[in-house]
Enzyme design. Structure first.
Site, short mmCIF file in Angstrom:
data_model
loop_
_atom_site.label_atom_id
_atom_site.label_comp_id
_atom_site.label_asym_id
_atom_site.label_seq_id
_atom_site.Cartn_x
_atom_site.Cartn_y
_atom_site.Cartn_z
N LYS A 95 3.70 11.85 -25.88
CA LYS A 95 2.93 10.91 -26.68
C LYS A 95 1.94 11.60 -27.62
O LYS A 95 1.65 11.10 -28.71
CB LYS A 95 2.21 9.91 -25.77
CG LYS A 95 3.15 8.96 -25.05
CD LYS A 95 4.02 8.18 -26.02
CE LYS A 95 4.88 7.14 -25.33
NZ LYS A 95 5.70 6.37 -26.30
N TYR A 149 4.61 12.82 -19.93
CA TYR A 149 4.38 11.64 -20.77
C TYR A 149 3.29 11.91 -21.81
O TYR A 149 3.43 11.57 -22.99
CB TYR A 149 4.00 10.46 -19.89
CG TYR A 149 3.90 9.13 -20.59
CD1 TYR A 149 5.04 8.47 -21.03
CD2 TYR A 149 2.66 8.53 -20.81
CE1 TYR A 149 4.96 7.24 -21.66
CE2 TYR A 149 2.56 7.30 -21.44
CZ TYR A 149 3.71 6.66 -21.87
OH TYR A 149 3.61 5.45 -22.51
N SER A 154 0.21 6.90 -26.95
CA SER A 154 -0.46 6.41 -25.74
C SER A 154 -1.82 7.08 -25.61
O SER A 154 -2.01 8.21 -26.06
CB SER A 154 0.39 6.72 -24.50
OG SER A 154 -0.35 6.52 -23.30
#
Length: 299
Positions: free
Chosen positions: A174, A170, A157
């Site tokens: 990622k 997150y 991401s």
């Protein structure tokens, strides 16, 4: 014939959103697809076979070949079972798309232990364990003298690549996925396996949690299906790319340059620096900026 005729490909997190679009397109290109999805909510709670079953039914209705997997890929046992199931059903494994992820946002001072660990567990361990299981299979084939043309496509991401407020968990997961991609590409090259990653820009049920409504218009730049053709190419025999990360959205595929040493900002002397010397040197050189320009200090 499609570009993936008779290739066996596992897609994790394939019950909805980007993973669903991958599974549908790969099947339409002739691949035999293992549709894996635990069926949990966007924040990782619960489980339900329905989403994966629905995708498999859609593939079969269009004349494709697919099976359901509800294994938990964030566990070593679940990931091993997923890869074994693919081989048992179709006799081989040619590709793996690691797409499963969850989102539980919060600023660093608000994220609790469970939020931190659950997102890392699904996003990072849920990539590592299937990748390890697939790598072991391909390595054994190669060591037995059999030809291997495997491909792994991981899902990172821009949050992990460039940072994003409110996403410590997150982004960490990622960023780890991007690092795994480069490491695996080096480790598995000798066994005939390519490894790449995409950072998709797409509006899905995950982004809906942070105000970006899920895109249902196939002509919209943020529709998740726009990412799938590049994934299909990365999985195909015609692709020789490995060890790369790409931002993908709309009709755009943009290579991400990995971490590099920035020659526009460097301090150097022949002996060890003293702290006072460094303060003076930084004042003279300027503060490094992400735009590649040095910003002078005022004192």
């Amino acid at each position: 014939m499609g570009t993936l005729e008779d290739r066996v490909i596992v897609v994790t997190g394939a019950g909805r959103g980007i993973g669903r679009e991958h599974a549908l397109l790969l099947a339409s290109e002739g691949a035999k697809v293992v549709v894996n999805d635990l069926g949990g909510s966007a924040d990782g709670k619960g489980s339900e076979a329905g989403p994966a079953v629905a995708v498999v039914e859609e593939i079969k209705a269009a004349g494709g070949d697919a099976i359901v997997s509800t294994d938990d890929v964030a566990s070593a046992q679940g990931a091993d079972n997923l890869i074994r199931s693919a081989i048992a059903a179709y006799g081989k494994l040619d590709g793996l798309v690691n797409n499963a992820s969850i989102l539980r946002d919060g600023m660093v001072f608000n994220v609790d232990d469970e939020q931190w660990e659950s997102v890392l567990h699904v996003g990072l361990s849920g990539t590592f364990y299937p990748g390890r299981a697939a790598a072991r299979y391909w390595r054994e084939l190669s060591k037995a003298g059999k030809p291997v043309a495997g491909s792994i496509v991981n899902t990172t991401s821009e949050s992990g690549l460039f940072g994003n407020m409110g996403q410590s968990n997150y982004a960490a997961a990622k960023a780890g996925v991007a690092a795994l991609t480069e490491v695996w590409a080096r480790e598995l090259k000798r066994y005939g396996v390519r490894v790449n990653a995409i950072a998709p820009r797409a509006a899905t049920r995950l982004t809906a949690q942070v105000g970006a409504a899920e895109s249902t218009d196939p002509n919209a730049p943020m529709h998740p299906g726009n990412c799938s053709p590049w994934v299909a190419y990365l999985l195909s025999d015609s692709c020789a790319i490995s060890g790369e990360v790409f931002v993908v959205y709309g009709g755009v595929v943009h290579r991400v340059a990995p971490w590099t040493l920035d020659d526009s900002w460097k301090l150097r002397k022949e002996t060890r620096w003293a702290p006072k010397e460094l303060a003076d040197a930084v004042f003279e050189t300027g503060i490094p900026s992400k735009a590649g320009r040095n910003t002078g200090l005022i004192r």
